[in-house]
Design a protein around this motif. Structure first.
Motif, PDB file in Angstrom:
ATOM      1  N   ASP A 125      -2.224  26.008  21.803  1.00 24.23           N
ATOM      2  CA  ASP A 125      -3.645  26.043  22.117  1.00 24.23           C
ATOM      3  C   ASP A 125      -3.931  26.600  23.502  1.00 24.23           C
ATOM      4  OD1 ASP A 125      -4.321  25.047  19.678  1.00 24.23           O
ATOM      5  OD2 ASP A 125      -4.720  23.000  20.365  1.00 24.23           O
ATOM      6  N   ALA A 126      -3.071  26.282  24.463  1.00 23.00           N
ATOM      7  CA  ALA A 126      -3.314  26.743  25.832  1.00 23.00           C
ATOM      8  C   ALA A 126      -3.379  28.265  25.859  1.00 23.00           C
ATOM      9  CB  ALA A 126      -2.221  26.233  26.760  1.00 23.00           C
ATOM     10  N   THR A 127      -2.427  28.922  25.235  1.00 21.32           N
ATOM     11  CA  THR A 127      -2.456  30.387  25.242  1.00 21.32           C
ATOM     12  C   THR A 127      -3.640  30.909  24.435  1.00 21.32           C
ATOM     13  OG1 THR A 127      -0.859  30.365  23.418  1.00 21.32           O
ATOM     14  CG2 THR A 127       0.016  30.679  25.623  1.00 21.32           C
ATOM     15  N   ALA A 128      -4.016  30.187  23.390  1.00 14.53           N
ATOM     16  CA  ALA A 128      -5.179  30.612  22.608  1.00 14.53           C
ATOM     17  C   ALA A 128      -6.445  30.532  23.456  1.00 14.53           C
ATOM     18  CB  ALA A 128      -5.316  29.760  21.358  1.00 14.53           C
ATOM     19  N   ILE A 129      -6.518  29.502  24.264  1.00 17.10           N
ATOM     20  CA  ILE A 129      -7.684  29.359  25.137  1.00 17.10           C
ATOM     21  C   ILE A 129      -7.712  30.497  26.161  1.00 17.10           C
ATOM     22  CG2 ILE A 129      -8.531  27.939  27.057  1.00 17.10           C
ATOM     23  CD1 ILE A 129      -7.918  25.470  25.250  1.00 17.10           C
ATOM     24  N   GLY A 130      -6.553  30.833  26.697  1.00 15.62           N
ATOM     25  CA  GLY A 130      -6.481  31.980  27.600  1.00 15.62           C
ATOM     26  C   GLY A 130      -6.889  33.256  26.878  1.00 15.62           C
TER      27      GLY A 130
ATOM     28  N   LEU B 219     -12.029  25.921  19.014  1.00 12.62           N
ATOM     29  CA  LEU B 219     -10.883  26.696  18.551  1.00 12.62           C
ATOM     30  C   LEU B 219     -10.376  26.257  17.184  1.00 12.62           C
ATOM     31  CD1 LEU B 219      -8.694  28.806  19.582  1.00 12.62           C
ATOM     32  CD2 LEU B 219      -7.380  26.797  20.310  1.00 12.62           C
ATOM     33  N   THR B 220     -10.224  27.186  16.305  1.00  7.73           N
ATOM     34  CA  THR B 220      -9.549  26.933  15.034  1.00  7.73           C
ATOM     35  C   THR B 220      -8.048  26.845  15.320  1.00  7.73           C
ATOM     36  OG1 THR B 220     -11.232  28.051  13.731  1.00  7.73           O
ATOM     37  CG2 THR B 220      -9.022  27.891  12.772  1.00  7.73           C
ATOM     38  N   THR B 221      -7.430  25.796  14.831  1.00 11.68           N
ATOM     39  CA  THR B 221      -6.049  25.576  15.234  1.00 11.68           C
ATOM     40  C   THR B 221      -5.277  24.758  14.205  1.00 11.68           C
ATOM     41  OG1 THR B 221      -4.676  24.863  17.112  1.00 11.68           O
ATOM     42  CG2 THR B 221      -6.558  23.483  16.548  1.00 11.68           C
ATOM     43  N   VAL B 222      -4.039  24.485  14.502  1.00 13.09           N
ATOM     44  CA  VAL B 222      -3.199  23.652  13.645  1.00 13.09           C
ATOM     45  C   VAL B 222      -2.970  22.335  14.360  1.00 13.09           C
ATOM     46  CG1 VAL B 222      -0.956  23.435  12.520  1.00 13.09           C
ATOM     47  CG2 VAL B 222      -2.016  25.683  12.755  1.00 13.09           C
ATOM     48  N   ARG B 223      -3.240  21.274  13.654  1.00 15.41           N
ATOM     49  CA  ARG B 223      -3.074  19.974  14.290  1.00 15.41           C
ATOM     50  C   ARG B 223      -1.620  19.533  14.232  1.00 15.41           C
ATOM     51  NH1 ARG B 223      -4.855  15.132  15.793  1.00 15.41           N
ATOM     52  NH2 ARG B 223      -4.479  13.400  14.374  1.00 15.41           N
ATOM     53  N   ASN B 224      -1.071  19.263  15.401  1.00 14.22           N
ATOM     54  CA  ASN B 224       0.282  18.750  15.561  1.00 14.22           C
ATOM     55  C   ASN B 224       0.092  17.266  15.841  1.00 14.22           C
ATOM     56  OD1 ASN B 224       2.911  18.276  16.252  1.00 14.22           O
ATOM     57  ND2 ASN B 224       2.970  19.685  17.981  1.00 14.22           N
TER      58      ASN B 224
END
Lengths: 337, 337
Positions: free
Chosen positions: B254-259, B293-298
DNA sequence: TTGTAAGCGTTATCAA
DNA sequence: TTGATAACGCTTACAA
């Protein structure tokens, strides 16, 4: 059910000083001395002992050593909320600094179900100290901690009590500084997003804003409470901005400022053109490219240094007078003012 | 209330079972039994003992009890980086869950100066277990931990070794699922922001993306490494987006996705119109209003539940065969796809 | 420089 | 049901 068949598969008990002593053909005390810096041991013998210890994986049992010494080298770290970026960064820095002292942090999270019970259980260990991140805790719980009788260091909320030392950021000064900055840039219509009433930092930060405005002959145009979260900052800012015309919004912490920034964008306000938004803490997210938030730095490194210094002094002299260290915040100018 | 009678005195030694025994006119063992659930004590006597214990602030000394029992109830929690939102949320949840078991987490942060040394020092305590957040750690250091001989539970990186149990998210599956989603929405030109090579999760997540693309007969158009930070995500995305025309950018966390999201905005790309951006983990910031953000939940909660279960089983039967629990990730659809 | 022995505060065992 | 006693593994006078 019946008794387990692999009872003999029990975890092997660790090597003791006696094990090593037998192997090295020396006494148990020689082994102990080999591990005690500055103790009288023949240096050749010490080398041999340490070699055998390494081979057998022997380490002095800290429980036994602590029992003897009346000191555990364990330190409780009690923190408001590990999901808060400020608190978790604080814990990370503190853990590192403590390990340099060979003190070990046991983490207690306030958000646990029955923290009070847990804290009481934890006190079965003769803790060297309790370090409290009190800035994000209610007065009631902080006072309760101060009564446990072990040395305590409170960070972020001054606490009176025997053997209680304090580290605290000059919250009001920080807010005054940043409000002054906004005023000097021509801002006149101020709004404020306040923090939870029960947190010490909230009232101090609010006082700082009011002082700067007062000195400039300005009034606070509008104000809205938050719970210090991004979501509540977003909601509070939307409500405030829709009912008042502001050119500056001071937020009690960075999380609410980040929420406010999003609200301003959703309302098509230009930041910092139409509206300045500033926060407090300088959490890692404040400098993320989307935010570039102008804020007040609440210095974690300085806080941790101060805590370590106070802890060392208190351990050397448990009866020393209580001490308070105040930390100076600083304004970090980025792109929202 | 607060009597401060010995202000110059050394820190008062705590009350012991003997203190309470004398006051109650019973034996030391009676006091011990009063604190042992299910032990034979006259219930009236137990009540009296507990009353006196409360008055004197007596609690059984956990160091002595642990020495006797050969168990400390202390658990080391070794984590990659407390500044990472995922790791710190993980630690918070874990600390809460452990305190329910009366196990106490000692926190070690990998980013410390000489962690290896610190970890070795910490092993002087007869720790019940070492819990490792291995997803954000190199293989080398993880393997070293596995050799310490105490039970270990590794989360996020499968480790082979005696008494080492594992909890691991199906990283590849998660990435395949979200890539499939993007493909089903018509995306065709995929870019990927990969994680640090030495992290286990990086390669698994990459494999998941490639598998989905492969099944759809698509190729990865462009790829760029990151160190899992927001800043490196920003830089990587800028570089990728300026040299390739993409309609989907899958990010390893997620961090890189936010960047990447910020980079896309700075490049005036419309997300999700021109470009879909997705991440992995579902950290708290992923749902912040600016990102959505659309993402995968870990799933942290599931990971913690699994760790607790494994820990309990391992403590009951130290010789039991090693076990691995795999966690199913899930796609969280928000507004960037 | 080395070894012996006495605790540190518990809890488990055993005899009463 | 109770109390005396023996570990648990270590450190540190004290004696040699």
């Amino acid at each position: 059910m019946c008794s387990d068949r692999n009872k003999d598969a029990k975890r092997p008990r660790r090597a003791t000083a006696q094990t090593v002593a037998d192997l090295a053909g020396v006494s148990r005390s020689a082994v102990s001395r080999a591990f005690t810096p500055g103790a009288y041991v023949d240096s050749e013998k010490r080398r041999r002992i340490l070699k055998i210890a390494a081979d057998t994986g022997y380490q002095p049992n800290a429980l036994a050593a602590g029992l003897k010494a009346g000191q555990s080298n364990l330190v409780a770290v009690f923190v408001g909320n590990m999901r808060s970026p400020y608190d978790s960064a604080f814990v990370g820095e503190l853990a590192q600094a403590l390990s340099g002292l060979k003190k070990w942090p046991i983490l207690i999270d306030r958000t646990g179900a029955n923290t009070d019970q847990a804290l009481r259980e934890l006190l079965r260990y003769p803790l060297d100290a309790l370090i409290l991140r009190g800035g994000s805790m209610s007065e009631e719980i902080v006072d309760r901690c101060a009564r446990f009788g072990i040395p305590m260091i409170s960070s972020g909320r001054p606490v009176q009590g025997p053997r209680v030392d304090n580290v605290c950021c000059r919250n009001a000064d920080g807010m005054t500084m940043i409000t002054d900055l906004l005023i000097s840039r021509g801002r006149r219509r101020f709004g404020f997003l306040s923090g939870p009433e029960e947190f010490y930092s909230s009232s101090r930060r609010r006082a700082g804003v009011l002082q700067a405005l007062d000195r400039a002959g300005l009034d606070l145009v509008a104000e809205h409470p938050t719970d210090y979260s991004v979501d509540s900052g977003y909601g509070a800012a939307r409500s405030l901005l829709s009912r008042a015309s502001l050119d500056a919004l001071v937020c009690a912490n960075d999380a609410t400022a980040i929420g406010a920034l999003s609200a301003a964008r959703d309302l098509s306000l230009n930041v910092p053109g139409d509206l300045a938004i500033v926060g407090f803490d300088d959490i890692a997210m404040a400098k993320w490219p989307t935010f570039r938030l102008t804020t007040v730095r609440n210095p974690i490194d300085a806080a941790v240094d101060a805590i370590i210094a106070l802890l060392e002094r208190r351990l050397v002299d448990p009866g020393r007078p209580e001490e308070s260290i105040f930390l100076d915040p600083s304004v970090i100018e980025r792109e929202t003012h």
